[in-house]
Scaffold this motif. Structure first.
Motif, PDB file in Angstrom:
ATOM      1  N   ASP A  72       0.827  -1.218   0.000  1.00 44.39           N
ATOM      2  CA  ASP A  72       0.000   0.000   0.000  1.00 44.39           C
ATOM      3  C   ASP A  72       0.861   1.268   0.000  1.00 44.39           C
ATOM      4  N   GLN A  73       1.936   1.224   0.817  1.00 41.83           N
ATOM      5  CA  GLN A  73       2.818   2.394   0.884  1.00 41.83           C
ATOM      6  C   GLN A  73       3.490   2.653  -0.463  1.00 41.83           C
ATOM      7  N   VAL A  74       3.984   1.608  -1.093  1.00 43.15           N
ATOM      8  CA  VAL A  74       4.655   1.757  -2.389  1.00 43.15           C
ATOM      9  C   VAL A  74       3.678   2.276  -3.429  1.00 43.15           C
ATOM     10  N   ALA A  75       2.450   1.701  -3.447  1.00 48.66           N
ATOM     11  CA  ALA A  75       1.455   2.152  -4.406  1.00 48.66           C
ATOM     12  C   ALA A  75       1.111   3.621  -4.188  1.00 48.66           C
ATOM     13  N   HIS A  76       1.000   3.980  -2.889  1.00 46.17           N
ATOM     14  CA  HIS A  76       0.650   5.369  -2.577  1.00 46.17           C
ATOM     15  C   HIS A  76       1.734   6.348  -3.034  1.00 46.17           C
ATOM     16  N   HIS A  77       2.972   6.063  -2.688  1.00 46.82           N
ATOM     17  CA  HIS A  77       4.047   7.003  -3.016  1.00 46.82           C
ATOM     18  C   HIS A  77       4.385   6.995  -4.503  1.00 46.82           C
ATOM     19  N   LEU A  78       4.246   5.855  -5.166  1.00 47.80           N
ATOM     20  CA  LEU A  78       4.461   5.842  -6.615  1.00 47.80           C
ATOM     21  C   LEU A  78       3.385   6.648  -7.327  1.00 47.80           C
ATOM     22  N   GLU A  79       2.162   6.562  -6.798  1.00 47.73           N
ATOM     23  CA  GLU A  79       1.087   7.354  -7.388  1.00 47.73           C
ATOM     24  C   GLU A  79       1.364   8.845  -7.209  1.00 47.73           C
ATOM     25  N   ARG A  80       1.843   9.230  -6.015  1.00 47.00           N
ATOM     26  CA  ARG A  80       2.191  10.641  -5.786  1.00 47.00           C
ATOM     27  C   ARG A  80       3.308  11.095  -6.718  1.00 47.00           C
ATOM     28  N   ALA A  81       4.321  10.220  -6.902  1.00 46.06           N
ATOM     29  CA  ALA A  81       5.425  10.576  -7.803  1.00 46.06           C
ATOM     30  C   ALA A  81       4.931  10.723  -9.234  1.00 46.06           C
ATOM     31  N   ARG A  82       4.007   9.820  -9.624  1.00 46.31           N
ATOM     32  CA  ARG A  82       3.471   9.891 -10.987  1.00 46.31           C
ATOM     33  C   ARG A  82       2.695  11.186 -11.209  1.00 46.31           C
ATOM     34  N   ILE A  83       1.851  11.548 -10.249  1.00 46.02           N
ATOM     35  CA  ILE A  83       1.057  12.768 -10.382  1.00 46.02           C
ATOM     36  C   ILE A  83       1.941  14.002 -10.309  1.00 46.02           C
ATOM     37  N   ALA A  84       2.914  13.985  -9.398  1.00 48.91           N
ATOM     38  CA  ALA A  84       3.808  15.142  -9.272  1.00 48.91           C
ATOM     39  C   ALA A  84       4.552  15.394 -10.565  1.00 48.91           C
ATOM     40  N   ALA A  85       4.954  14.307 -11.254  1.00 49.44           N
ATOM     41  CA  ALA A  85       5.639  14.478 -12.541  1.00 49.44           C
ATOM     42  C   ALA A  85       4.687  15.025 -13.592  1.00 49.44           C
ATOM     43  N   ARG A  86       3.420  14.550 -13.536  1.00 52.68           N
ATOM     44  CA  ARG A  86       2.495  14.954 -14.573  1.00 52.68           C
ATOM     45  C   ARG A  86       2.057  16.408 -14.434  1.00 52.68           C
ATOM     46  N   VAL A  87       1.847  16.873 -13.210  1.00 52.68           N
ATOM     47  CA  VAL A  87       1.356  18.239 -13.062  1.00 52.68           C
ATOM     48  C   VAL A  87       2.433  19.273 -13.321  1.00 52.68           C
ATOM     49  N   THR A  88       3.699  18.866 -13.438  1.00 55.23           N
ATOM     50  CA  THR A  88       4.744  19.835 -13.774  1.00 55.23           C
ATOM     51  C   THR A  88       4.795  20.116 -15.264  1.00 55.23           C
ATOM     52  N   ILE A  89       4.151  19.274 -16.058  1.00 56.25           N
ATOM     53  CA  ILE A  89       4.169  19.507 -17.498  1.00 56.25           C
ATOM     54  C   ILE A  89       3.104  20.543 -17.841  1.00 56.25           C
ATOM     55  N   VAL A  90       3.162  21.033 -19.044  1.00 57.99           N
ATOM     56  CA  VAL A  90       2.167  22.007 -19.488  1.00 57.99           C
ATOM     57  C   VAL A  90       0.768  21.430 -19.304  1.00 57.99           C
ATOM     58  N   ALA A  91      -0.119  22.200 -18.693  1.00 60.94           N
ATOM     59  CA  ALA A  91      -1.407  21.679 -18.244  1.00 60.94           C
ATOM     60  C   ALA A  91      -2.311  21.302 -19.402  1.00 60.94           C
ATOM     61  N   THR A  92      -3.161  20.271 -19.127  1.00 61.60           N
ATOM     62  CA  THR A  92      -4.246  19.937 -20.028  1.00 61.60           C
ATOM     63  C   THR A  92      -5.543  20.389 -19.367  1.00 61.60           C
ATOM     64  N   VAL A  93      -6.614  20.398 -20.145  1.00 64.39           N
ATOM     65  CA  VAL A  93      -7.907  20.864 -19.644  1.00 64.39           C
ATOM     66  C   VAL A  93      -8.917  19.738 -19.783  1.00 64.39           C
TER      67      VAL A  93
END
Length: 457
Positions: free
Chosen positions: A287-308
């Motif tokens: 659960d911890q790995v899934a949680h933190h990997l998900e956070r890392a995935r989202i953190a990487a995605r929101v740094t890119i130019v935004a989509t709508v």
């Protein structure tokens, strides 16, 4: 001038310089014209002065001889134009004057501190008999045995002042018209000269809001390098994010596989207390790995130019899905969404956050779940609108202490309900990564209200 635009600062700076330049130029031209008018007036006075000196120097001149200078104003009483010949080699010397002087006398420039020039004359402004300001020239003349004389000619200086004043009026009008034309030209140049920068600003805003991916179009040669480097920066950012996603995926695969092996091995020895403990901790690690990997995935995605993402269609699909999942409980899910609502982010993240909240509401609702989507206008200039997704249920609700508990990761109030206890924590983390927030309070229909605030478009 803090906070003002570049165009405004350029316009104010150009206006200030223009006013200064026109003022200095006007002052210089007015001074030059006044000097030129004064010199022309002095030449006229000197002409009369030389004529008088020639008359004085004429031998055998009758005492009652009246000098003729060809100027009728010398004959008009107190006209402002006067001449005077004063004999200075004898005490109380004879004085001869123009008829215009009447019974008055002209002052001596020598007595008023004026010095002889290189031409042997004195020149200056004096007060006339009737209070006029006179421009006066005088010259001492030595005729030897015939005597010494002081010859003076004065003219009304108002001619100089009126001529200069008239020129200043014309000059002021001309410079005012010129200033207006130059200011309009400056406005035109600033407006159209900075237009490419405004286009770049609008294009970057489109990229940031997800309406575009690159700076497109032709730009002037001075601006083209900026557009080119901006596009290069966007491309480099995308490459960095793609590499981060790849690394996250590789890490997820590398970690999950050994954990799966550990879980499988421990599952074959469930009766062993040690194996049971290993199995329990392995599940926590998963659960911890899934949680933190998900956070890392989202953190990487929101740094890119935004989509709508269009909010209403996404939540409508989510509503239908949740009705099917909870069909056996006859939960009624109502959706009221602003058709213009848009989320500045990816659809799967919106579905994950809203899905957790709606699923949680359906688990605890007695019969009704309400979803409302509102758009709040920008709070200040330059900020974007805010998106509010409100999920209400008619369940038993939560106390303040319980609301604080369920917001913590892995905390569950009722073990009889399915789930891992990570739902609200995941929503909180994802909302925070997008610059949003999640708040819990009592719902008007009796249960819990979860309000998700996210950046809108």
């Amino acid at each position: 001038m803090r906070g003002s635009s570049l165009a405004t600062r350029l316009f104010l700076s150009a206006t200030a310089w223009l006013v200064v330049i026109l003022a200095i130029t006007g002052f210089v031209l007015s001074s030059v014209y006044r000097d030129a008018t004064e010199r022309a007036f002095d030449r006229r006075l000197n002409l009369y002065l030389r004529t008088l000196i020639a008359e004085v120097a004429t031998p055998d001149e009758p005492a009652d001889h009246q000098f003729q200078l060809g100027e009728p104003l010398f004959e008009l009483p107190l006209s402002g134009w006067y001449w005077q010949i004063l004999r200075t080699d004898v005490e109380k010397g004879e004085t001869r004057a123009s008829r215009s002087l009447w019974d008055k006398k002209l002052p001596k420039l020598e007595d008023q501190g004026f010095e002889l020039t290189a031409a042997g004359i004195r020149l200056g402004y004096v007060d006339g008999p009737e209070g006029q300001t006179l421009r006066m020239v005088e010259r001492p003349v030595d005729l030897g045995s015939d005597g010494r004389f002081l010859v003076s000619v004065a003219g009304d200086a108002s001619e100089i002042f009126d001529e200069t004043r008239s020129f200043d009026y014309y000059l002021g009008g001309t410079f005012t018209a010129l200033g207006i034309v130059l200011l309009l030209t400056t406005v035109f140049q600033v407006r159209f000269g900075l237009a490419p920068l405004k286009r770049i600003s609008e294009a970057i805003a489109d990229i940031r809001s997800g309406r575009a991916e690159r700076l497109e179009g032709r730009f002037p040669v001075e601006i083209a390098p900026l557009a080119r480097e901006t596009n290069a920066l966007i491309d480099a950012n995308r490459e960095i994010v793609e590499r981060a996603r790849t690394h996250v995926g590789n890490l997820a695969h590398a970690v999950k596989t050994p954990l799966s092996v550990i879980v499988n091995e421990a599952s074959t020895h469930v009766a062993d207390p040690f194996a049971a403990k290993v199995l329990e901790q392995a599940e926590v690690m998963r659960d911890q790995v899934a949680h933190h990997l998900e956070r890392a995935r989202i953190a990487a995605r929101v740094t890119i130019v935004a989509t709508v993402t269009e909010v209403a269609p996404a939540l409508e699909a989510l509503r239908r899905t949740m009705e099917k999942i909870h069909r056996d409980r006859d939960i009624i899910i109502e959706l009221k969404a602003d058709p213009s609502a848009k989320f500045r982010g990816e659809r799967q993240d919106l579905e994950e956050m809203a899905g957790n909240l709606v699923d949680n509401a359906c688990k605890w609702a007695a019969s009704q779940v309400s979803i409302e989507v509102m758009v709040e206008p920008p709070a200040e200039p330059g900020a974007g609108p805010r998106l509010h997704i409100i999920v209400d249920d008619d369940g038993r609700g939560l106390s303040a202490a319980e609301r604080a508990q369920v917001s913590r990761r892995g905390q569950r109030l009722d073990e009889s309900k399915p789930g891992s206890g990570l739902g609200l924590s995941i929503v909180t983390d994802l909302a925070g990564l997008y610059g949003g927030s999640l708040s819990l309070r009592n719902a008007p229909i009796g249960g819990l209200r979860a309000e998700l605030e996210l950046p809108g478009v």
